[in-house]
Write a protein that holds these residues in place. Structure first.
Motif, short mmCIF file in Angstrom:
data_model
loop_
_atom_site.label_atom_id
_atom_site.label_comp_id
_atom_site.label_asym_id
_atom_site.label_seq_id
_atom_site.Cartn_x
_atom_site.Cartn_y
_atom_site.Cartn_z
N ARG A 77 0.82 -1.21 0.00
CA ARG A 77 0.00 0.00 0.00
C ARG A 77 0.85 1.26 0.00
O ARG A 77 0.52 2.25 -0.66
CB ARG A 77 -0.93 -0.01 1.21
CG ARG A 77 -2.02 -1.06 1.14
CD ARG A 77 -2.99 -0.92 2.32
NE ARG A 77 -4.06 -1.90 2.25
CZ ARG A 77 -5.04 -2.00 3.15
NH1 ARG A 77 -5.06 -1.18 4.19
NH2 ARG A 77 -5.99 -2.92 3.01
N GLN B 15 2.12 1.86 -3.53
CA GLN B 15 1.09 2.42 -4.40
C GLN B 15 0.83 3.88 -4.05
O GLN B 15 0.63 4.72 -4.93
CB GLN B 15 -0.20 1.62 -4.27
CG GLN B 15 -1.29 2.03 -5.27
CD GLN B 15 -0.84 1.87 -6.71
OE1 GLN B 15 -0.42 0.79 -7.13
NE2 GLN B 15 -0.91 2.95 -7.48
N ASP C 77 1.08 7.02 -6.53
CA ASP C 77 -0.04 7.95 -6.65
C ASP C 77 0.40 9.39 -6.35
O ASP C 77 -0.01 10.33 -7.03
CB ASP C 77 -1.16 7.55 -5.67
CG ASP C 77 -1.89 6.29 -6.10
OD1 ASP C 77 -1.66 5.81 -7.23
OD2 ASP C 77 -2.70 5.77 -5.29
N ALA D 89 3.94 -1.36 -9.60
CA ALA D 89 3.08 -0.18 -9.51
C ALA D 89 3.43 0.84 -10.58
O ALA D 89 2.55 1.47 -11.18
CB ALA D 89 3.20 0.43 -8.11
#
Length: 677
Positions: free
Chosen positions: A479, A482, A486, A535
């Motif tokens: 997480r 990612q 992002d 990713a």
């Protein structure tokens, strides 16, 4: 600096510091005064005016053009008329005082011809609302009485200066004017008076809109188009950003900026936003940066990412066709070639605005200008009807020969300009050196590290947030990885270059190495590189712009040394990931390469964390001499520094190695046992 120039710079900085007065790099100010001519020893009247391309808020003396006022005004005698007024800009070179300072802008005539000691030309949202209102002339009279005069739209240039000068002579009590479709100009006998008059016009316009404007100028709320909750909104923005950047980069690579400001979200949630967006912007400073109109997604906020991307692709094709038609309708044999048909502004209901430009600052400023345009439309619609200048007039500005000349004077882009890099473990050592080199070559850089404070400090050393940002990222956490990707696409619009540099090492023999030691090193380097590459690859594929993934492996990936089982094994894992991903991602234009350094002691976080002492003990040398020891065992007898690794990263990502993938470059000063076979 003369007292007149000093006073002008101070006034300019005050006016430019408030976005309600003017936008970035918008508007210009001037002052007239007397100085001694160094040649004749006599007094000479001068004009100091903000030069071309400068910004009022950050203006310094170097940004001022200095002209002989008598010679400037004498140009009226040779003015050939509006059809040839562009020739007057070249004539400014013959009226400069001394070296002249900055290049004079197209608005110089306005400042020189108006009979006032101080002149301010600004682009306030409230003033442009009057300038773009369908009945702007009548509203100007109603709001300001005779103190402010209406000037019909005319493209900036010598004739506009003549027009304003004539209007001031005909209206001796006026303190300024509203320039149709454009902005405001104010004047005064003193610097303080000019500034006060400028602010009075801006504040009076805003007060009139507030008092007389209708309550919902953008119409009723549009069902389903309201803003998504913040977390959902930003997640969708991150998911859409790569595809949108790819579309906006069809003609040439662009950097992006994302904004979900209240102004943007409220505009997109209103029933009138499709009509108003299609009309485009009006003020020349606006549409030169935002293009004549934005691309607007015509789906509700709840539309899926896949459906939104599919529709955006359809709308993008139509946008390009419309822009080509706009160009072909208005271009003539003398027009510059079409510069590109992609949108600079993409609006997504419920999510926000994506703006694009050749660099991050340009992309960010384009978005700021579109927010200005929204404010202008709100004001104009509140008191009248928004009516921007025609497409024909917009084209005359956008493809103006003088604007083209300004673009041609811009410096050549650096090798990595318009590229976005994510470097892991970049707050120190090799990673920091890589980030520094990439930024120096023009890339925007995201410095990811476990230590947020150090990451942000390293980013700050590279410049402002238009160049680099620092973020916290644990590469072992799916997480977190990612989130780092992002954050990258939301900061700069997308991703082009990934450097898997995060690492650590524990120097232990086989029998001393615990399962925890093994797992830690494999989680950070083998698993971490996999997570980051996976990713990043989804972004690179969605952009359809190719890209680079670089692994900082090690000469230990092929060289067998003592007491190093876990570290060397995970480096070998990374080395084979390079080959596997090069084979898999090649069809998407993504190059994957690796670098095999020897021990980098100086500046290394790994060595400072105890690894250096343990390796020194293995080789029987003092820790402070470990770098020299490594150097002496190489063929070149040179110590490997972080900058040497950074140079190799740049080489792999440069145009010179555009056809190279699946390669490992040794940066070890020559270790024969680590030669690749």
């Amino acid at each position: 600096m003369s007292e007149t120039a000093r006073e002008l710079v101070a006034r300019s900085n005050r006016l430019g510091a408030d976005p309600r007065n003017t936008n970035f790099a918008g508007g210009n100010t001037s002052a007239k005064g007397t100085e001694t001519d160094p040649v004749t020893g006599e007094d000479v009247e001068l004009l100091w005016v903000k030069g071309s391309g400068g910004d009022l808020g950050t203006l310094t003396e170097k940004g001022l053009a200095v002209l002989r006022l008598d010679r400037l005004r004498a140009l009226s005698k040779v003015y050939p008329g509006v059809e040839r007024e562009d020739e007057m800009v070249a004539a400014f070179d013959y009226v400069l005082h001394g070296k002249g300072g900055a290049a004079p802008s197209i608005d110089t005539a306005m400042h020189g011809l108006v009979d006032a000691a101080h002149v301010d030309h600004l682009h306030p949202d409230s003033g442009i609302a009057f300038a773009t209102a369908a009945d702007g002339e009548a509203l100007t009279a109603a709001a300001f009485g005779g103190r402010v005069v209406w000037v019909p739209w005319r493209r900036p240039g010598w004739q506009l200066g003549e027009d304003i000068a004539a209007i001031k002579r005909a209206n001796p009590d006026a303190i300024g004017c509203i320039l149709g479709g454009h902005g405001v100009t104010a004047w005064g006998d003193t610097s303080a008076e000019s500034e006060a008059n400028s602010l009075w016009i801006i504040e009076t316009a805003a007060a009139y809109i507030a008092e007389h404007g209708r309550e919902n100028p953008f119409g009723t709320p549009l069902d389903g188009y309201e803003a998504l909750p913040e977390a959902e909104r930003r997640a969708k923005a991150a998911a859409l950003a790569p595809a949108i950047r790819g579309l906006a980069s069809t003609d040439r690579a662009q950097l992006g900026h994302f904004s979900d400001s209240d102004e943007v979200l409220d505009f997109l949630a209103s029933s009138e936003h499709p009509r108003l967006a299609a009309l485009g912007t009006s003020c020349p400073d606006h549409f030169l940066r935002t293009k004549v109109k934005p691309l607007v997604l015509d789906l509700p906020a709840a539309a899926s990412v896949d459906d939104s991307i599919a529709r955006l692709k359809e709308l993008h094709e139509q946008y390009r066709a419309d822009y080509a038609a706009y160009y072909n309708t208005h271009a003539n044999a003398e027009s510059p070639a079409m510069r590109g048909a992609d949108p600079a502004i993409v609006l997504v209901p419920g999510v926000g605005m994506f703006s694009f430009g050749a660099n991050k600052q340009t992309a960010r400023v384009a978005g700021e200008f579109y927010v200005n345009a929204i404010n202008v439309m709100r004001g104009a619609e509140a008191i009248s009807r928004y009516e921007p200048i025609s497409d024909a007039e917009k084209f005359r500005i956008e493809y103006w020969a003088l604007e083209e000349a300004k673009l041609q004077r811009m410096p050549a882009p650096k090798p990595l300009a318009s590229r976005i890099a994510l470097v892991t473990g970049a707050a120190s050592g090799i990673g920091k050196a890589i980030a520094t080199r990439l930024a120096a070559e023009g890339a925007c850089v995201v410095i990811a590290d476990l230590d947020l404070e150090k990451a942000q400090a390293a980013a700050a050393e590279l410049g402002g947030t238009d160049v680099a940002i620092g973020i916290k990222a644990d590469v072992t956490d799916e997480r977190a990885v990612q989130a780092a990707v992002d954050a990258t696409v939301l900061a700069f619009g997308g991703l082009d270059l990934v450097v898997n540099n995060a690492g650590l090492s524990l120097s232990k023999s086989l029998l001393e190495t615990t399962v925890a030691d093994w797992d830690l090193q494999h989680n950070v380097m083998a698993k971490g590189s996999f997570l980051v590459s996976r990713a990043a690859a989804s972004v690179l594929i969605a952009q359809e712009m190719g890209g680079d993934i670089v692994y900082i492996s090690s000469k230990n990936s092929v060289f067998a040394g003592p007491n190093n089982i876990a570290y060397s094994a995970t480096k070998a894992d990374q080395a084979h990931q390079v080959r596997l991903l090069a084979a898999e991602l090649g069809e998407h234009g993504v190059k994957v390469n690796g670098i095999n350094p020897d021990g980098v002691v100086r500046g290394s976080g790994i060595f400072a964390g105890g690894w250096g002492a343990k390796r020194a003990a293995v080789y029987g040398v003092p820790e402070e001499e470990l770098g020299k020891y490594y150097a002496q065992r190489t063929l070149l007898k040179r110590e490997v520094l972080p900058e040497n690794v950074a140079n190799a990263v740049f080489a792999l990502c440069s145009a010179d190695l555009s056809h190279t993938t699946g390669l490992h470059i040794p940066v070890d000063a020559g270790v024969a046992a680590a030669f690749l076979r």
